[in-house]
Scaffold this motif. Structure first.
Motif, PDB file in Angstrom:
ATOM      1  N   ARG A 104       0.830  -1.217   0.000  1.00 20.59           N
ATOM      2  CA  ARG A 104       0.000   0.000   0.000  1.00 20.59           C
ATOM      3  C   ARG A 104       0.861   1.262   0.000  1.00 20.59           C
ATOM      4  O   ARG A 104       0.475   2.282  -0.556  1.00 20.59           O
ATOM      5  N   LEU A 105       2.026   1.186   0.642  1.00 19.02           N
ATOM      6  CA  LEU A 105       2.901   2.368   0.682  1.00 19.02           C
ATOM      7  C   LEU A 105       3.708   2.537  -0.604  1.00 19.02           C
ATOM      8  O   LEU A 105       4.168   3.631  -0.916  1.00 19.02           O
ATOM      9  N   LEU A 135      12.552  10.442  -1.084  1.00 20.14           N
ATOM     10  CA  LEU A 135      11.856   9.147  -1.119  1.00 20.14           C
ATOM     11  C   LEU A 135      11.578   8.629   0.301  1.00 20.14           C
ATOM     12  O   LEU A 135      10.468   8.211   0.628  1.00 20.14           O
ATOM     13  N   SER A 136      12.589   8.713   1.162  1.00 15.19           N
ATOM     14  CA  SER A 136      12.399   8.187   2.520  1.00 15.19           C
ATOM     15  C   SER A 136      11.529   9.117   3.354  1.00 15.19           C
ATOM     16  O   SER A 136      10.740   8.661   4.190  1.00 15.19           O
ATOM     17  N   GLY A 137      11.632  10.431   3.110  1.00 11.09           N
ATOM     18  CA  GLY A 137      10.773  11.373   3.836  1.00 11.09           C
ATOM     19  C   GLY A 137       9.317  11.172   3.459  1.00 11.09           C
ATOM     20  O   GLY A 137       8.421  11.153   4.322  1.00 11.09           O
ATOM     21  N   ALA A 138       9.071  10.991   2.160  1.00  8.04           N
ATOM     22  CA  ALA A 138       7.686  10.783   1.701  1.00  8.04           C
ATOM     23  C   ALA A 138       7.131   9.473   2.253  1.00  8.04           C
ATOM     24  O   ALA A 138       5.968   9.390   2.671  1.00  8.04           O
ATOM     25  N   THR A 139       7.980   8.445   2.291  1.00  2.00           N
ATOM     26  CA  THR A 139       7.531   7.142   2.796  1.00  2.00           C
ATOM     27  C   THR A 139       7.220   7.226   4.290  1.00  2.00           C
ATOM     28  O   THR A 139       6.188   6.719   4.754  1.00  2.00           O
ATOM     29  N   ALA A 140       8.118   7.860   5.043  1.00  2.00           N
ATOM     30  CA  ALA A 140       7.894   7.966   6.491  1.00  2.00           C
ATOM     31  C   ALA A 140       6.625   8.771   6.767  1.00  2.00           C
ATOM     32  O   ALA A 140       5.814   8.403   7.634  1.00  2.00           O
ATOM     33  N   ALA A 141       6.425   9.853   6.017  1.00  4.85           N
ATOM     34  CA  ALA A 141       5.217  10.670   6.223  1.00  4.85           C
ATOM     35  C   ALA A 141       3.969   9.845   5.927  1.00  4.85           C
ATOM     36  O   ALA A 141       2.988   9.878   6.684  1.00  4.85           O
ATOM     37  N   ALA A 142       4.010   9.082   4.842  1.00  2.00           N
ATOM     38  CA  ALA A 142       2.840   8.253   4.493  1.00  2.00           C
ATOM     39  C   ALA A 142       2.608   7.167   5.534  1.00  2.00           C
ATOM     40  O   ALA A 142       1.471   6.902   5.935  1.00  2.00           O
TER      41      ALA A 142
END
Ligand code: HEM
Length: 407
Positions: A104-105, A135-142
Motif C-alpha cells: 500500500r505504501l 523518497l524516505s521522507g515521503a515514505t515515512a510521512a505516508a
C-alpha cells in the motif's frame, strides 16, 4: 577490477568520517570477539548474533541506539521496551510494515522515483542522496499519516540523528553538543506534530496495489497501516513517530546511494533485470547501512565464548558479521538469506522495516538500471549518524527507448 573500484569508493564513507575507528576495527577483526578495557568488539557472525540474542542488553544506556532514541523521543519507546509493551508496539508496527502494508505504501516511493529520476532520460545528472532523502521522507510521512513536506521531514530526521551522534563522540562532554541535539530533536518533534491530523495515507493505493516484487519471502500479514502506524503520529505516540522517522530515513539516505554507487562502479546493472532480489540482498550485505550496533550489557553472558560483564560496552559489527568487508557482492551466487538478513539485526528487536527497505532498494535499483548510470561526483557526509554520502551524482550512459517501462 570493477568490484575493486566499487569497494575503494565505498571505503571512503568510513575513512573520511571515522578513520581511527575504522583502523581499530580492521586491526582487530581477525578475532571473533576482542576485549579492549570495558568494551567488547564482536566481529564474527556468532559473536554478533550472541550480542543481539543471548546477552541481556540495557536498552536505555547512554551511547546506545536505544539511549539515543529515548532522548530523541522523550520516552524511548520501541528501542528500550521489553516484555509485553515491546511486543504490543512491535505487533502494531509489524502490521503496518507487513507485505500488504508495504504494497500500500509502495506507490509513494514509485512516484518519487519516477519524478526525480526523469532528468536521466534527458541525459542530465541526478543527486541520489537528495532523491533518497525525498523518497524516505515521503515514505515515512505516508507510514505515519502525516501531512508534512517530505524533504523537510528528511532534513529534520537527518539533523536529529547527526546531532545525537555528535553528542556521543569520544572526548569531553560538550554542553553545546547536548543543546544542539535537544534543539534538533525538538525541531523534528515540532514538524511531526504540525503534520498530524492528515488523512490516512495508504487508502488510495489499496485498490490494485502492486505486488512486492523484490521482497524476500517472510510472514505475509494483513493489517491496516493507516490505522496503526498512522496513529503513532498523533497523541502520546509522537515519540514513536520520531523514532520511526529517524530509523527509516537515516538508513535509507545512507544506504541507497551507497548501494547504487557500488552497482554502478562494479557494473552490476544487468542483474537488476535478471535477478533483482539477489542484487538487492548482496548490495545491502556489502554496504551494511548500520555497520556498527552499539549496545551495553545489562547482565553477564558471552560473545563467541568471550565473557561479557554487566555494564560492558558492546560494539556489534554488522559489516563483519555478514562478510561485507571481504566478500564482494555476487548476485549470481548470493550469501544465504539467514546471513544477509543480519544487516537488519536479529532477535526480538530485529528491524521491523526490513521488508519495506528491501522492496524500496529493489525498486530504486530497477528504476536506475535502464540508464546504466555511472557516478560523476561524490562527497562524503562527515557529520551524518551513519556512514554515507552528502551528495552522489550519477549520469546515464544509456537512454531507454521511448515506450519502455521506465522511459
Ligand atoms: C536499509 C535499511 C535499514 C537497515 C539496514 C536497518 C537496520 C536496523 C537494525 C540493525 C536495527 C537494530 C536491530 C536489532 O537491535 O536487532 C534496526 C531497528 C529498527 N529499525 Fe531498521 N533498518 C533499515 C530500515 C528501516 C526502515 C525503512 C524502518 C521503518 C519503516 C526501520 C525501522 C526500525 C525500527 C522501528 C527499529 C527498532 C526496532 C526495535 O527496537 O524493536 N528500519 N534497523
Amino acid at each position: 577490477m570493477t568490484q575493486a573500484r566499487a569497494r575503494r569508493r565505498d571505503r571512503q564513507v568510513y575513512l573520511r568520517s571515522h578513520p581511527l575507528l575504522f583502523a581499530l576495527l580492521a586491526a582487530t577483526r581477525r578475532s571473533p570477539a576482542v576485549r579492549l578495557g570495558g568494551t567488547v568488539l564482536a566481529h564474527s557472525r556468532g559473536a554478533y548474533a550472541d550480542g543481539l540474542t543471548r546477552v541481556p542488553l540495557d536498552r536505555t544506556a547512554e551511547g546506545t541506539t536505544g539511549g539515543a532514541a529515548g532522548r530523541l523521543t522523550g520516552g524511548g519507546l520501541l528501542f528500550d521496551q521489553d516484555g509485553d509493551a515491546h511486543r504490543g508496539t512491535r505487533r502494531s508496527l509489524a502490521e503496518s510494515l507487513s507485505a500488504d502494508g508495504v504494497a500500500r505504501l509502495r506507490p509513494v516511493w514509485i512516484e518519487v522515483l519516477g519524478r526525480r529520476l526523469a532528468p536521466l532520460a534527458a541525459g542530465r545528472p541526478v543527486d541520489l542522496v537528495d532523491v533518497a532523502a525525498e523518497l524516505s521522507g515521503a515514505t515515512a510521512a505516508a507510514l505515519l499519516g502525516l501531512d508534512v513536506d517530505a524533504r523537510a521531514l528528511a532534513a529534520a530526521a537527518r539533523a536529529a540523528a547527526a546531532a545525537g551522534a555528535r553528542e556521543h563522540l569520544p572526548g569531553l562532554p560538550l554542553p553545546g553538543r547536548r543543546r544542539a541535539a535537544h534543539r534538533a530533536a525538538r525541531h523534528l518533534n515540532d514538524l511531526l506534530a504540525s503534520g498530524s491530523g492528515a488523512a490516512p495515507p495508504a487508502a488510495p493505493a489499496r485498490a490494485g496495489a502492486p505486488s512486492t516484487a523484490g521482497c524476500p519471502s517472510g510472514e505475509a500479514g494483513g493489517g491496516d497501516p493507516a490505522g496503526t502506524a498512522a496513529d503513532a503520529g498523533r497523541g502520546d505516540a509522537d515519540g514513536l513517530a520520531a523514532m520511526l522517522a529517524v530509523a527509516a530515513i537515516n538508513t535509507t539516505v545512507a544506504g541507497l546511494p551507497r548501494a547504487a554507487a557500488w552497482c554502478a562502479d562494479a557494473d552490476l546493472w544487468a542483474y537488476a533485470e535478471s535477478d533483482l532480489e539477489a542484487l538487492t540482498s548482496e548490495l545491502l550485505r556489502v554496504t551494511a547501512p548500520t555497520p556498527l550496533l552499539p549496545r551495553v550489557a545489562a547482565g553477564s553472558g558471552s560473545l563467541a565464548g568471550r565473557p561479557v560483564r554487566r555494564g560492558d560496552r558492546l560494539i556489534l559489527v554488522a559489516r563483519h558479521a555478514v562478510d561485507g568487508h571481504r566478500r564482494d557482492p555476487e548476485p549470481a551466487d548470493p550469501a544465504p538469506p539467514h546471513v544477509t538478513q543480519l544487516v537488519f539485526g536479529a532477535g526480538p528487536h530485529a528491524c521491523p522495516g526490513a521488508r519495506l527497505a528491501r522492496v524500496q532498494f529493489a525498486d530504486a535499483l530497477a528504476a536506475l538500471a535502464p540508464y546504466r548510470p555511472v557516478v560523476t561526483a561524490a562527497r562524503v557526509d562527515r557529520s551524518s549518524a551513519l556512514p554515507g554520502w552528502a551528495t552522489l551524482f550519477v549520469i546515464p550512459t544509456r537512454r531507454p527507448s521511448p515506450g519502455s517501462p521506465t522511459a
